[in-house]
Design a protein around this motif. Structure first.
Motif, mmCIF file in Angstrom:
data_model
loop_
_atom_site.group_PDB
_atom_site.id
_atom_site.type_symbol
_atom_site.label_atom_id
_atom_site.label_comp_id
_atom_site.label_asym_id
_atom_site.label_seq_id
_atom_site.Cartn_x
_atom_site.Cartn_y
_atom_site.Cartn_z
ATOM 1 N N UNK A 572 0.841 -1.019 -0.043
ATOM 2 C CA UNK A 572 -0.025 -0.038 -0.095
ATOM 3 C C UNK A 572 0.944 1.272 -0.157
ATOM 4 N N UNK A 573 0.766 1.963 -0.990
ATOM 5 C CA UNK A 573 1.589 3.077 -1.033
ATOM 6 C C UNK A 573 0.497 4.453 -1.126
ATOM 7 N N UNK A 574 1.035 5.435 -0.258
ATOM 8 C CA UNK A 574 0.379 6.658 -0.221
ATOM 9 C C UNK A 574 1.018 8.018 -0.446
ATOM 10 N N UNK A 575 0.829 8.717 -1.541
ATOM 11 C CA UNK A 575 1.750 10.069 -1.460
ATOM 12 C C UNK A 575 1.343 11.230 -1.420
ATOM 13 N N UNK A 576 1.587 12.448 -0.796
ATOM 14 C CA UNK A 576 1.189 13.672 -1.179
ATOM 15 C C UNK A 576 2.175 14.006 -2.095
ATOM 16 N N UNK A 586 -2.841 0.422 -3.999
ATOM 17 C CA UNK A 586 -2.875 -0.731 -3.272
ATOM 18 C C UNK A 586 -2.848 -1.980 -4.020
ATOM 19 N N UNK A 587 -2.329 -3.003 -3.748
ATOM 20 C CA UNK A 587 -2.662 -4.173 -4.346
ATOM 21 C C UNK A 587 -2.402 -5.486 -3.469
ATOM 22 N N UNK A 588 -3.187 -6.548 -3.627
ATOM 23 C CA UNK A 588 -3.195 -7.612 -2.720
ATOM 24 C C UNK A 588 -3.441 -8.983 -3.525
ATOM 25 N N UNK A 589 -2.556 -9.806 -3.089
ATOM 26 C CA UNK A 589 -2.805 -11.282 -3.860
ATOM 27 C C UNK A 589 -3.160 -12.104 -2.708
ATOM 28 N N UNK A 595 -10.495 -23.028 -3.197
ATOM 29 C CA UNK A 595 -10.906 -22.620 -4.731
ATOM 30 C C UNK A 595 -10.254 -21.834 -5.557
ATOM 31 N N UNK A 596 -8.805 -21.451 -5.234
ATOM 32 C CA UNK A 596 -7.799 -20.791 -5.738
ATOM 33 C C UNK A 596 -7.469 -19.345 -5.368
ATOM 34 N N UNK A 597 -6.847 -18.841 -6.367
ATOM 35 C CA UNK A 597 -6.302 -17.408 -6.092
ATOM 36 C C UNK A 597 -6.931 -16.171 -6.496
ATOM 37 N N UNK A 598 -6.580 -14.931 -6.028
ATOM 38 C CA UNK A 598 -7.282 -13.860 -6.599
ATOM 39 C C UNK A 598 -6.127 -12.665 -6.269
ATOM 40 N N UNK A 599 -6.171 -11.794 -7.463
ATOM 41 C CA UNK A 599 -5.482 -10.536 -7.280
ATOM 42 C C UNK A 599 -6.254 -9.550 -7.371
ATOM 43 N N UNK A 600 -6.177 -8.427 -6.804
ATOM 44 C CA UNK A 600 -7.058 -7.046 -6.709
ATOM 45 C C UNK A 600 -6.151 -6.074 -6.487
ATOM 46 N N UNK A 601 -6.494 -4.861 -6.984
ATOM 47 C CA UNK A 601 -5.860 -3.514 -6.922
ATOM 48 C C UNK A 601 -6.782 -2.402 -6.774
#
Length: 926
Positions: A572-576, A586-589, A595-601
């Motif tokens: 998770x990156x946050x920048x002024x 943000x990204x998450x795996x 049931x398997x895998x998932x990737x979200x952003x």
């Protein structure tokens, strides 16, 4: 030099020496200022009391200041309670700041992993913040009811005659399902309920989180993130996140007691709670809370219009082929028998069940190694809720469900529930290589036990059935291990600031069903105590109903014990990027064992167009993993569909019966979220946020409609099983939800002792089913395709909850008095019958305003009293169709329908129907 001049010179010399001596005696004081979670607070003012000598903390919250040895430090920051700390000879002083209760709706931490919170108009996503003061302002004592009347995007109503759902309120955010909102406690994932909703209520087929096991006395604030956040927090956060922050103050003991009842002299409530906070030698705190609540049922049922005792009728119906005059004649004969037998035509309870709740929560932290900034923390609670709700009345003419020797006039079965909930969060946090590190373990357990009373098993020999049964238990457990790191970089060559957060999670879920006792599910028992099965080829209508009436027990073949694991990693990156532009990525795996895998952003940004005006928006993809309850729940229950009483089998996706319909294993729901908003501060005292959103969900998991064995293909699948219908879970629909949130606040100081807070908030949303996902077998049978998700289920999903809600409130305080006035407009809801031929009973329930008023006084320094009324004008929803004059075609329905028969007067999906509720409250501070 004369004597006067000499005296003056001596005085000046003495003052100069004293001043020098005082300056020489100053001592350097160092320390660190942290927030309630132990993180360093930059920019905090540290001032020597009575002087202009002061400084501010650095990026890590540290300060250094030379002061008098016996000075008092004044530590202050916007949004925090100012603290005065005497040195008493110390040269090192650490201070933990507490949030200012009057500013809780300004600073939030949910929705960002930054090391410090932001104002809710400075975030990239909309967040509502409900303070402890708001939680206690009105009569609602359950978390879901509190949120329903404060947060327009949140909706929950108590259900009735719905088995376990009578005791676990389904709740939704932005019109989506109970399982599409993630609940956190102190920022840690909260376990869900063991219950899966299988009856005709909002959230049918879903598994939600039972927030009502958390005592409101334990809550410091509730943050409601109204934006998709699966990329930040994981599964379930499609609609948003609700983060419940527990109290962490050390201000002593607070005790509160509330008592009230409705104007119908039922629904009595007595609730008592206490909260105590203590310091631990200035190195930590312990805050404990407890609650006892006893709520009696209320009943708003109507009189049963059907024939109840007359033997010439079938159960709750008239013989076919009769004219209306002949029906009225039979009705008169039945009325005479009813009067003769002393039968009460108000024969069910429609409203809310009896419940009694005991609960306690703990929140504590202690600094282990001040030099290394290492702190241990613990939070958790134990709650037990018992309940008693009525099922549907079994008439003496319902021969397959009755034993006239036990119940000559029929009987009302009672479903008695016991909900046990336990949770424990433990962890350590500190600084590692410049990063804030947090290692935690979170355990949660929720169980629901069923005991059925005033019932029988009609399939047992006459006169032999017990009248009470243990019907089984549901259990869900979850254990989550988290390790996270975060750091804010302030001196970068290109970016103004950069907050970096990353970490991992390992989770284990477990779901169990325990079978009930033999008699609760048996289909007849012979002399050897063995279950009798129906003869081959027999139909269910030819023998008495099996199992305990009201709620048949879970069978041994229903029993299950299933587990799965999940491994996840996130960044998770946050920048002024500039003073005007804030960007977060943000990204998450994740990988699930079943049931398997998932990737979200997620990508979100906020840009300041003017100093007090900004636009914000976000785009993300998310997911929701099928719950273990949805994957493995199975049972047989008595349900009503289109006016017919049926034994319905709910099967899981591993069942050969489900596979016969071509339905495969459940997979994750996938979502795409879009939001665009405006934030502004107007005239310095008014804050305004406007946010539009769109949520597309693919492969949404629903509980199918009931397939009736009257269909030849279904009959072939069911064979000789003693059930009339079957339903199952499937990734059956694709939906789109669009909406708009508007929130405006104004705080006015009208004088030195007078203040006024005004709030206007609204949510408008619409959900549409865009397409269906079926199987080849179902597609080949058009009659089956129409039943996969029938018009009743679609109406419940699209229009079963208010599509708009408006909240207007005014809080006025003058000296020791305060007055709170709130009115909430619940938008219209709609119901439809599953059968298109019965479309004449489809109904739209109009919008209604519900007004609450409370008057409070702080009569003594430590004693406060409040009196008030919820639903001041005693408003009820529109009535269900009862009068044949509503529609000439409804004559047969309104008098003969086996489900309603005049007993259900209102829909429970809008705001309930208890009517006006009066209460008094006493608050003590010790």
């Amino acid at each position: 030099m004369n004597n006067l001049s000499a005296t003056r010179l001596g005085l000046v010399t003495a003052l100069s020496v004293a001043s020098y001596a005082a300056f020489a005696q100053t001592v350097p004081v160092t320390g660190r200022v942290t927030n309630t979670t132990g993180q360093g607070q930059p920019g905090v003012t540290v001032l020597e009391q009575g002087t202009s000598n002061g400084t501010s903390t650095d990026a890590d919250g540290r300060y250094r200041l030379s002061v008098q040895p016996n000075a008092t430090l004044v530590v202050s920051a916007i949004g925090s309670v100012t603290q005065q700390v005497p040195l008493n000879g110390r040269t090192s002083v650490d201070v933990r700041l507490a949030d200012n209760q009057t500013a809780l709706n300004e600073v939030v931490v949910t929705g960002s992993r930054a090391t410090e919170g932001r104002s809710n108009i400075l975030t990239t996503a909309p967040v509502d913040v409900i303070s402890a003061r708001e939680i206690k302002a009105y009569a609602q004592t359950d978390v879901t009811q509190i949120l329903t009347y404060i947060a327009p995007s949140f909706q929950s109503t108590r259900q009735t005659v719905t088995d376990g759902t009578d005791f676990v309120d389904p709740a939704s955010l932005r019109g989506l399902g109970p399982d599409q909102v993630l609940v956190l406690v102190n920022g840690k994932r909260r376990h869900t309920s063991a219950l899966v909703n299988i009856n005709g209520t909002p959230g049918r087929g879903s598994v939600g989180t039972d927030m009502n096991v958390i005592p409101p006395a334990a809550i410091k604030r509730i943050e409601v993130l109204r934006d998709g956040a699966a990329a930040q927090y994981g599964s379930d956060a499609i609609a948003g996140v609700i983060n419940i922050q527990l109290k962490d103050d050390t201000t002593g003991v607070n005790v509160s007691s509330t008592a009230g009842q409705t104007t119908e002299s039922d629904g009595q409530l007595f609730q008592a709670d206490a909260n105590a906070g203590f310091g631990l030698n200035k190195r930590g705190f312990v805050n404990v809370s407890g609650q006892f609540s006893n709520r009696s049922y209320f009943d708003r049922s109507g009189t049963d219009t059907a024939p109840l005792i007359y033997k010439g009728t079938s159960a709750g119906n008239y013989p076919g082929g009769l004219t209306n005059d002949q029906k009225l004649s039979l009705k008169a004969q039945d009325d005479a028998l009813v009067a003769q037998n002393g039968f009460n035509r108000r024969n069910i309870r429609v409203g809310a069940s009896d419940t009694r709740t005991y609960g306690g929560f703990l929140n504590a932290a202690y600094t282990l190694l001040p030099a290394q900034e290492l702190e241990a923390y613990v939070a958790g609670g134990l709650t037990r809720r018992t309940g008693r709700g009525g099922a549907l009345y079994r008439l003496p003419t319902q021969t397959t469900q009755i034993d006239l020797g036990l119940y000559p006039n029929g009987y009302l079965p009672f479903i008695n529930s016991t909900v046990d909930d336990a949770s424990l969060i433990t962890g350590v946090r500190g600084r590692v290589l410049g990063f804030q590190a947090d290692l935690s373990n979170t355990y949660g357990r929720n169980s629901l036990r069923y005991d059925i009373s005033n019932t029988l098993n009609a399939s047992l020999p006459l006169g032999t059935s017990p009248t009470e049964f243990y019907a089984g238990e549901l259990l869900f457990q979850q254990n989550t291990v988290n390790l996270g790191f975060s750091r804010k970089f302030l001196e970068l060559p290109v970016l103004s600031t950069l907050n970096v957060a990353f970490g991992g999670e390992f989770r284990v879920d477990n779901f169990q069903i325990e079978a009930g006792e033999l008699g609760s599910y048996a289909n007849g028992i012979n002399e050897q105590g063995r279950i009798i099965t129906p003869a081959s080829g027999s139909t269910p209508a030819t023998y008495a109903a099996a199992g305990s009436q009201g709620f048949a027990g879970y069978r041994p073949q229903d029993a299950t014990d299933r587990s799965r694991t999940n491994v996840a990693g996130y960044v998770d990156l946050e920048s002024d990027i500039t003073e005007k532009l804030l960007v977060s990525v943000a990204g998450r795996a994740e990988r699930y064992s079943d049931f398997g895998s998932n990737v979200s952003g997620k990508l979100a940004a906020r840009y300041s167009v003017l100093p007090d005006v900004a636009v914000r928006g976000a785009i993300s993809n998310g997911f929701r993993a099928p719950s273990l309850q949805q994957r493995y729940f199975t049972n047989s229950s008595t349900q009503f569909n289109s006016g017919e009483l049926r034994e319905v089998l709910t099967t899981n996706n591993d069942s050969p019966l489900t596979r016969s319909f071509g339905i495969g294993s459940l997979k994750q729901e996938k979502s795409t979220n879009y939001s665009l908003g405006l934030t502004a501060r107007v005239l310095r005292t008014i804050t305004l946020t406007v946010d539009a959103y769109q949520i597309d969900i693919r492969d949404r998991i629903v509980l199918s409609s009931q397939y009736n064995r009257g269909n030849a293909a279904v009959a072939q699948i069911l064979g000789t099983l003693p059930v009339q219908g079957i339903q199952f879970f499937a990734n059956a629909v694709n939906t789109r939800t669009r909406g708009l949130d508007v929130v405006a606040n104004e705080r006015l100081t009208l004088g030195t002792e007078s203040r006024l807070t005004l709030t206007a908030a609204a949510n408008f949303n619409a959900t549409k089913v865009r397409s269906f996902n079926s199987s080849g077998f179902i597609d080949a049978n058009p009659t089956l395709q129409n039943t996969l998700f029938d018009r009743a289920q679609r109406a419940r999903l699209e229009n079963g909850q208010p599509r708009s809600k408006i909240n207007l409130s005014a809080d006025y305080g003058y000296k020791i008095f305060s007055a709170n006035l709130r009115t909430v407009r619940f938008g219209e809801v709609q119901t439809k019958d599953a059968n298109p031929d019965r479309a004449f009973i489809d109904q739209t329930f109009s919008a209604k305003w519900i007004t609450d008023f409370v008057l409070s006084a702080q009569v003594l320094k430590n004693v406060g009293v409040s009196v008030g009324v919820n639903n001041l004008f005693d408003v009820y929803p529109d009535r269900l169709y009862q009068d044949p004059n509503n529609n000439p075609q409804s004559l047969a329905y309104s008098t003969l329908d086996a489900t309603n028969r005049g007993r259900f007067l209102y829909s429970s999906n809008q705001f309930g129907y208890s009517g006006a509720f009066y209460f008094g409250r006493l608050n003590l501070t010790l």
